[in-house]
Write a protein that holds these residues in place. Structure first.
Motif, PDB file in Angstrom:
ATOM      1  N   VAL A 135       0.852  -1.190   0.000  1.00 66.35           N
ATOM      2  CA  VAL A 135       0.000   0.000   0.000  1.00 66.35           C
ATOM      3  C   VAL A 135       0.885   1.236   0.000  1.00 66.35           C
ATOM      4  CG1 VAL A 135      -1.696   1.312   1.361  1.00 66.35           C
ATOM      5  CG2 VAL A 135      -1.850  -1.188   1.235  1.00 66.35           C
ATOM      6  N   THR A 136       0.519   2.217  -0.814  1.00 64.21           N
ATOM      7  CA  THR A 136       1.164   3.527  -0.785  1.00 64.21           C
ATOM      8  C   THR A 136       0.087   4.607  -0.809  1.00 64.21           C
ATOM      9  OG1 THR A 136       1.372   3.571  -3.197  1.00 64.21           O
ATOM     10  CG2 THR A 136       3.274   2.756  -1.950  1.00 64.21           C
ATOM     11  N   TYR A 142       5.913   8.775  -2.291  1.00 65.56           N
ATOM     12  CA  TYR A 142       7.006   8.981  -1.335  1.00 65.56           C
ATOM     13  C   TYR A 142       6.539   9.271   0.094  1.00 65.56           C
ATOM     14  CZ  TYR A 142      10.358   9.299  -5.238  1.00 65.56           C
ATOM     15  OH  TYR A 142      11.136   9.039  -6.337  1.00 65.56           O
ATOM     16  N   VAL A 143       5.257   9.230   0.353  1.00 66.47           N
ATOM     17  CA  VAL A 143       4.757   9.480   1.710  1.00 66.47           C
ATOM     18  C   VAL A 143       5.007   8.238   2.554  1.00 66.47           C
ATOM     19  CG1 VAL A 143       2.754  10.041   3.136  1.00 66.47           C
ATOM     20  CG2 VAL A 143       3.044  11.137   0.914  1.00 66.47           C
ATOM     21  N   ARG A 144       6.070   8.298   3.357  1.00 65.35           N
ATOM     22  CA  ARG A 144       6.552   7.133   4.097  1.00 65.35           C
ATOM     23  C   ARG A 144       5.545   6.611   5.118  1.00 65.35           C
ATOM     24  NH1 ARG A 144      12.213   8.770   6.157  1.00 65.35           N
ATOM     25  NH2 ARG A 144      12.540   9.359   3.994  1.00 65.35           N
ATOM     26  N   SER A 145       4.750   7.494   5.706  1.00 67.98           N
ATOM     27  CA  SER A 145       3.787   7.074   6.734  1.00 67.98           C
ATOM     28  C   SER A 145       2.721   6.127   6.189  1.00 67.98           C
ATOM     29  CB  SER A 145       3.100   8.302   7.334  1.00 67.98           C
ATOM     30  OG  SER A 145       2.404   9.015   6.321  1.00 67.98           O
ATOM     31  N   HIS A 146       2.548   6.127   4.879  1.00 70.74           N
ATOM     32  CA  HIS A 146       1.516   5.297   4.254  1.00 70.74           C
ATOM     33  C   HIS A 146       2.079   4.022   3.615  1.00 70.74           C
ATOM     34  CE1 HIS A 146      -0.766   8.878   5.007  1.00 70.74           C
ATOM     35  NE2 HIS A 146      -1.863   8.334   4.508  1.00 70.74           N
ATOM     36  N   PHE A 147       3.404   3.796   3.728  1.00 69.45           N
ATOM     37  CA  PHE A 147       3.965   2.520   3.270  1.00 69.45           C
ATOM     38  C   PHE A 147       3.401   1.449   4.190  1.00 69.45           C
ATOM     39  CE2 PHE A 147       8.337   4.406   1.811  1.00 69.45           C
ATOM     40  CZ  PHE A 147       7.698   5.168   0.851  1.00 69.45           C
ATOM     41  N   ASP A 148       2.648   0.545   3.641  1.00 68.25           N
ATOM     42  CA  ASP A 148       1.966  -0.451   4.461  1.00 68.25           C
ATOM     43  C   ASP A 148       1.737  -1.694   3.602  1.00 68.25           C
ATOM     44  OD1 ASP A 148       0.668  -1.559   6.647  1.00 68.25           O
ATOM     45  OD2 ASP A 148      -0.913  -0.051   6.751  1.00 68.25           O
ATOM     46  N   ALA A 183       5.459  14.274   4.561  1.00 71.07           N
ATOM     47  CA  ALA A 183       4.198  14.148   5.295  1.00 71.07           C
ATOM     48  C   ALA A 183       3.029  14.288   4.325  1.00 71.07           C
ATOM     49  CB  ALA A 183       4.102  15.211   6.376  1.00 71.07           C
ATOM     50  N   ALA A 184       1.946  13.579   4.604  1.00 68.30           N
ATOM     51  CA  ALA A 184       0.762  13.631   3.734  1.00 68.30           C
ATOM     52  C   ALA A 184       0.258  15.062   3.582  1.00 68.30           C
ATOM     53  CB  ALA A 184      -0.329  12.722   4.283  1.00 68.30           C
ATOM     54  N   LYS A 185       0.351  15.864   4.623  1.00 63.89           N
ATOM     55  CA  LYS A 185      -0.135  17.251   4.556  1.00 63.89           C
ATOM     56  C   LYS A 185       0.708  18.113   3.622  1.00 63.89           C
ATOM     57  CE  LYS A 185       2.301  18.865   8.712  1.00 63.89           C
ATOM     58  NZ  LYS A 185       3.318  19.596   8.012  1.00 63.89           N
ATOM     59  N   ASP A 186       1.915  17.659   3.282  1.00 63.06           N
ATOM     60  CA  ASP A 186       2.811  18.428   2.414  1.00 63.06           C
ATOM     61  C   ASP A 186       2.826  17.944   0.961  1.00 63.06           C
ATOM     62  OD1 ASP A 186       3.603  20.032   4.573  1.00 63.06           O
ATOM     63  OD2 ASP A 186       5.119  18.559   5.171  1.00 63.06           O
ATOM     64  N   VAL A 187       1.957  17.020   0.619  1.00 62.51           N
ATOM     65  CA  VAL A 187       1.914  16.474  -0.752  1.00 62.51           C
ATOM     66  C   VAL A 187       1.489  17.568  -1.725  1.00 62.51           C
ATOM     67  CG1 VAL A 187       0.654  14.881  -2.251  1.00 62.51           C
ATOM     68  CG2 VAL A 187       1.535  14.089  -0.058  1.00 62.51           C
ATOM     69  N   LYS A 188       2.218  17.683  -2.814  1.00 57.93           N
ATOM     70  CA  LYS A 188       1.845  18.618  -3.881  1.00 57.93           C
ATOM     71  C   LYS A 188       0.871  17.951  -4.853  1.00 57.93           C
ATOM     72  CE  LYS A 188       5.910  21.484  -3.693  1.00 57.93           C
ATOM     73  NZ  LYS A 188       7.280  21.156  -3.583  1.00 57.93           N
ATOM     74  N   GLY A 189       0.987  16.636  -5.035  1.00 57.73           N
ATOM     75  CA  GLY A 189       0.054  15.891  -5.872  1.00 57.73           C
ATOM     76  C   GLY A 189       0.168  16.187  -7.352  1.00 57.73           C
ATOM     77  N   GLU A 190       1.362  16.538  -7.810  1.00 54.47           N
ATOM     78  CA  GLU A 190       1.547  16.891  -9.219  1.00 54.47           C
ATOM     79  C   GLU A 190       2.037  15.724 -10.066  1.00 54.47           C
ATOM     80  OE1 GLU A 190       4.277  20.112  -8.834  1.00 54.47           O
ATOM     81  OE2 GLU A 190       2.765  21.475  -8.050  1.00 54.47           O
ATOM     82  N   ASP A 191       2.915  14.905  -9.495  1.00 56.14           N
ATOM     83  CA  ASP A 191       3.572  13.870 -10.303  1.00 56.14           C
ATOM     84  C   ASP A 191       3.341  12.449  -9.789  1.00 56.14           C
ATOM     85  OD1 ASP A 191       5.106  13.878  -8.010  1.00 56.14           O
ATOM     86  OD2 ASP A 191       6.973  14.443  -9.009  1.00 56.14           O
ATOM     87  N   GLY A 192       2.539  12.287  -8.751  1.00 56.46           N
ATOM     88  CA  GLY A 192       2.302  10.964  -8.182  1.00 56.46           C
ATOM     89  C   GLY A 192       3.408  10.488  -7.266  1.00 56.46           C
ATOM     90  N   LEU A 193       4.465  11.290  -7.122  1.00 52.95           N
ATOM     91  CA  LEU A 193       5.591  10.929  -6.267  1.00 52.95           C
ATOM     92  C   LEU A 193       5.644  11.772  -5.003  1.00 52.95           C
ATOM     93  CD1 LEU A 193       8.333  10.559  -9.019  1.00 52.95           C
ATOM     94  CD2 LEU A 193       6.996   8.750  -7.946  1.00 52.95           C
ATOM     95  N   ARG A 194       5.552  13.090  -5.154  1.00 54.66           N
ATOM     96  CA  ARG A 194       5.705  14.019  -4.022  1.00 54.66           C
ATOM     97  C   ARG A 194       4.452  14.830  -3.863  1.00 54.66           C
ATOM     98  NH1 ARG A 194      10.138  13.613  -6.915  1.00 54.66           N
ATOM     99  NH2 ARG A 194      12.007  12.923  -5.917  1.00 54.66           N
TER     100      ARG A 194
END
Length: 194
Positions: A135-136, A142-148, A183-194
Motif C-alpha cells: 500500500v502507498t 514517497y509518503v513514508r507514513s503510508h507505506f503499508d 508528510a501527507a499534509k505536504d503532498v503537492k500531488g503533481e507527479d504521483g511521487l511528491r
C-alpha cells in the motif's frame, strides 16, 4: 477473449486502534476485496493474453465500488491503495500481471483524483495462499507514513485454474507512523511521487 467467470468474492475490513502505543482517536481502516475468477489461460501457453485486460476492466470497477462502499462510500477518506493477484498452479505469473491495468485504473477512477501509481504484487499459489498487498499513498508514492501492506487470502482459492484478484484501500497512515519523510499534509500531488 473469454468472459469473466466469477466463483467467489470476499470483503475484509480491519480496524486498527493501536500497535502497542496509545490508542488513536481515529482507528485506521484497511479494506480488501478479493475475487476468485477462472483463469482462461490455465494449463496452456497462450501468446496473446493482453486483450483479456480489457475484459477485466468492468470487474475492476465493480470491485473498487464495492470496496469503497464497504469503507463508507466517501472517496475522500481513502488515503492509501494497492492491488495484487494470486495465480493458481495451472497458470503462470504473467497471468497475474493482467490485473495491473484493470485493478489500478479502477481504483484511480473511483477515487477521482488519485495521482500515484498503484503498488502491486503477484505470485503463484495453492488454495489458502496468502498475499501481502503493498500500500502507498494515493497521491504521492514517497509518503513514508503510508507505506503499508495488508495480508489477504481465500481459504479455498485460488484453485489450479483460477486467479484471485485483489484490491486494497486504507483510510490513513500506519498507526504510530513516526519515521519521518514526506508528510501527507505536504503532498503537492503533481507527479504521483511528491
Amino acid at each position: 477473449m473469454p468472459e469473466i467467470l466469477l466463483r467467489k468474492r470476499a470483503i475484509i475490513i480491519e480496524e486498527i486502534f493501536h500497535e502497542g502505543g496509545p490508542a488513536s482517536p481515529v482507528p485506521l481502516r484497511r479494506g480488501a476485496i478479493l475475487s476468485a475468477i477462472r483463469n482462461p489461460f490455465a494449463g496452456r501457453y497462450v501468446e496473446e493474453i493482453a486483450p483479456f485486460m480489457e475484459d477485466l476492466k468492468p470487474l475492476g470497477l465493480e470491485m473498487a465500488r464495492a470496496l469503497l462502499a464497504a469503507l463508507g462510500g466517501n472517496p475522500k477518506i481513502v488515503e492509501g491503495y494497492g492491488k495484487g493477484a494470486i495465480v493458481g498452479a495451472a497458470g503462470e505469473l504473467e497471468h497475474g500481471a493482467l490485473w495491473h491495468v484493470p485493478g489500478g485504473y479502477a481504483m484511480r477512477e473511483i477515487l477521482g483524483d488519485a495521482k500515484a501509481i498503484v503498488a502491486s504484487t503477484k505470485k503463484l499459489g495453492a488454495p489458502g495462499a496468502r498475499l501481502d498487498v503493498p500500500v502507498t499513498h494515493v497521491n504521492a508514492s514517497y509518503v513514508r507514513s503510508h507505506f503499508d501492506a495488508m495480508e489477504v487470502g481465500l481459504p479455498d482459492g485460488p484453485k489450479a485454474d483460477e486467479i484471485v484478484v485483489v484490491l486494497v484501500m486504507t483510510t490513513g497512515p500506519r498507526i504510530h507512523a513516526r519515521v519521518g519523510g514526506l508528510a501527507a499534509k505536504d503532498v503537492k500531488g503533481e507527479d504521483g511521487l511528491r
